[in-house]
Design a protein around this motif. Structure first.
Motif, mmCIF file in Angstrom:
data_model
loop_
_atom_site.group_PDB
_atom_site.id
_atom_site.type_symbol
_atom_site.label_atom_id
_atom_site.label_comp_id
_atom_site.label_asym_id
_atom_site.label_seq_id
_atom_site.Cartn_x
_atom_site.Cartn_y
_atom_site.Cartn_z
ATOM 1 N N PRO A 16 -9.998 24.688 35.682
ATOM 2 C CA PRO A 16 -9.085 24.151 34.670
ATOM 3 C C PRO A 16 -7.654 23.921 35.173
ATOM 4 O O PRO A 16 -7.013 22.952 34.791
ATOM 5 N N LYS A 17 -7.170 24.811 36.010
ATOM 6 C CA LYS A 17 -5.836 24.650 36.593
ATOM 7 C C LYS A 17 -5.986 24.763 38.107
ATOM 8 O O LYS A 17 -6.014 25.858 38.656
ATOM 9 N N SER A 53 -8.185 28.191 29.884
ATOM 10 C CA SER A 53 -7.180 27.186 29.533
ATOM 11 C C SER A 53 -7.403 26.674 28.123
ATOM 12 O O SER A 53 -8.538 26.442 27.716
ATOM 13 N N GLU A 55 -5.648 23.930 27.298
ATOM 14 C CA GLU A 55 -5.131 22.572 27.435
ATOM 15 C C GLU A 55 -6.220 21.513 27.585
ATOM 16 O O GLU A 55 -6.002 20.351 27.277
#
Length: 127
Positions: A16-17, A53, A55
Motif C-alpha cells: 500500500p505504501k 492503509s 488511502e
C-alpha cells in the motif's frame, strides 16, 4: 515422478505504501510449461488492507488484479502483453517492480495438477 510436471510460481503482494516497504500476500501466479497452464488466484482482505492503509480501496487493487487475470487468460482486454506466449506473460507478471502490486521471486516445484497446486499454494500463503 513420470506423472509430475515442473511449475513455477510467484506470490502476489500488495504494497500500500511503497516507501514503507510493508506488504501482505493477496494471491498466486502459477505457470507450467509442459501442462500449458498459466493461472492466477487472488483475494484482497479488506481488514488487512485497512490495517495497512486507509488511502487505497479494495476496488483499486481488485482492478489491478483483474488486469493481471486478463493477461493470464490471454484475453484481448489484457492488451499487447495478453497476446504474448504463456511463458512471456508469466515472466512479465512475475518481474520485479516497485508499484503497489508486486510479486515475490519465482519458486519452482513438481506437481501432477497445476490447478490444484495453485489452490494449495494460495491456501498456504494467502489465506
Amino acid at each position: 515422478m513420470q506423472n509430475k510436471y515442473t511449475f513455477e510460481y510467484a506470490i502476489i503482494r500488495i504494497v500500500p505504501k511503497v516507501e514503507r516497504e510493508e506488504f501482505f500476500n493477496v494471491g498466486v501466479i502459477l505457470f507450467s510449461k509442459r501442462k500449458k497452464f498459466l493461472g492466477i488466484k487472488y483475494f484482497v482482505n479488506p481488514d488487512k488492507l485497512k490495517a495497512f492503509s486507509s488511502e487505497v480501496t479494495v476496488e483499486t487493487f481488485n482492478n489491478y488484479l483483474q488486469a493481471w487475470q486478463q493477461i493470464c487468460e490471454g484475453n484481448p482486454l489484457g492488451g499487447k502483453i495478453g497476446a504474448f506466449e504463456l511463458s512471456d506473460r508469466f515472466r512479465w507478471l512475475a518481474a520485479c517492480r516497485s508499484t503497489i502490486v508486486q510479486s515475490s521471486k519465482t519458486h519452482s516445484g513438481l506437481c501432477v495438477n497445476p490447478q490444484k497446486e495453485l489452490e494449495d499454494i494460495f491456501n498456504e500463503y494467502v489465506l
